[in-house]
Design an enzyme around this catalytic site. Sequence first.
Site, PDB file in Angstrom:
ATOM      1  CG  PHE A  61      45.389  46.228  48.516  1.00 52.37           C
ATOM      2  CD1 PHE A  61      44.594  47.091  48.680  1.00 52.37           C
ATOM      3  CD2 PHE A  61      45.056  44.832  49.548  1.00 52.37           C
ATOM      4  CE1 PHE A  61      43.644  46.731  49.866  1.00 52.37           C
ATOM      5  CE2 PHE A  61      44.098  45.107  50.522  1.00 52.37           C
ATOM      6  CZ  PHE A  61      43.773  45.920  50.365  1.00 52.37           C
ATOM      7  CB  SER A  62      48.019  43.277  42.323  1.00 53.70           C
ATOM      8  OG  SER A  62      49.266  42.794  40.681  1.00 53.70           O
ATOM      9  CG  ASN A  63      50.772  48.791  42.223  1.00 55.00           C
ATOM     10  OD1 ASN A  63      49.895  49.557  42.421  1.00 55.00           O
ATOM     11  ND2 ASN A  63      52.161  48.813  42.443  1.00 55.00           N
ATOM     12  CG  HIS A  64      50.628  41.955  37.316  1.00 52.90           C
ATOM     13  ND1 HIS A  64      51.656  41.872  35.869  1.00 52.90           N
ATOM     14  CD2 HIS A  64      50.349  40.534  37.310  1.00 52.90           C
ATOM     15  CE1 HIS A  64      51.355  41.589  35.345  1.00 52.90           C
ATOM     16  NE2 HIS A  64      50.471  40.158  36.119  1.00 52.90           N
ATOM     17  CB  ILE A  65      45.724  42.701  38.996  1.00 55.42           C
ATOM     18  CG1 ILE A  65      45.830  41.036  39.240  1.00 55.42           C
ATOM     19  CG2 ILE A  65      44.396  42.823  39.264  1.00 55.42           C
ATOM     20  CD1 ILE A  65      45.640  40.410  38.771  1.00 55.42           C
TER      21      ILE A  65
END
Length: 299
Positions: A61-65
């Site tokens: 769920f990574s915002n960074h990804i």
Amino acid sequence: MISNMAIKHPVLEDASVSLFLKREDLIHPFVSGNKYRKLKYNLQQAKVEGKDVLLTYGGAFSNHIAAVASAGKMFNLKTIGIIRGEELADKPLNSTLRYAEACGMQLHFVSREAYRLKETPEEIHLLRNVFGDFYRIPEGGTNALAVNGCKEIITEKDKEFDYLAVSVGTGGTMAGIIEASDETQEVIGFSALKGTFQLSEIKKYTSKNNFMLTDRYCFGGYSKVTPELIQFINLFKKNTNILLDPVYTGKMIFGIIAMVERGYFKKNSRILAVHTGGLQGIPGMNVKLEKKNLPQIIV
Ligand SMILES: *Cc1c(COP(=O)(O)O)cnc(C)c1O
């Protein structure tokens, strides 16, 4: 230019404290504002080094990804996402990973064991064998270049505030804000995770001491939520028309209001809270909430 928006709330009025929100969430509809800040100088550095492949790490769920995938698409760079959890490879992708893949990111699922060892030379070497040369960005995107980018969140004009508030994952964004702050301001970090272990990361990038970090409003840990938090986010949206995310900014604003109620802030003082974004994670969180029959975030 991102404007600061005044927030109305009965608790603030009763305490004679004013709260403004820096709308970094408006930088991009899907990508967290602070993640772009963190990428800015890293993208320049990749170019200097002549690298056209970015490799980074994150959970499902990574915002960074999502941010790296989006930046790769925008700047025509190949992107590789090392995703925690081998088992995810056989399941339908969630909305974050679908978005990343649609941006052209190559997803590579690894075991939790391999993920835990990702900073070791052996694991990095293995990845170089598979993918060739790449510009490597750590999980969450925090490094010295990222902190430099985050300094730009705070402008000269923001020095009129008594307190600067930010949500904390790795601590990179907070380190940049501390560096950009005036000594007379207090920077308050709201940990989105259990614990305040980010202090050691923050201290790598700043020697200033005008800050405080608390995990009191982490709601049990990273990406954990309660019906109380979801209701708070929904009520905030109803009253201000501003959407908060459940992992970072919702917990920060909840914490600020609770601290105002407890009398933490001086009378007539002014708080500037950074809305770092993270809204791309909401559909994924709502799917989880629906499965558990819990109230969902109204978007
Ligand atoms: C990643 C993230 C943070 C935390 O940033 P760090 O620099 O890792 O502390 C805060 N808010 C949002 C919305 C994020 O995506």
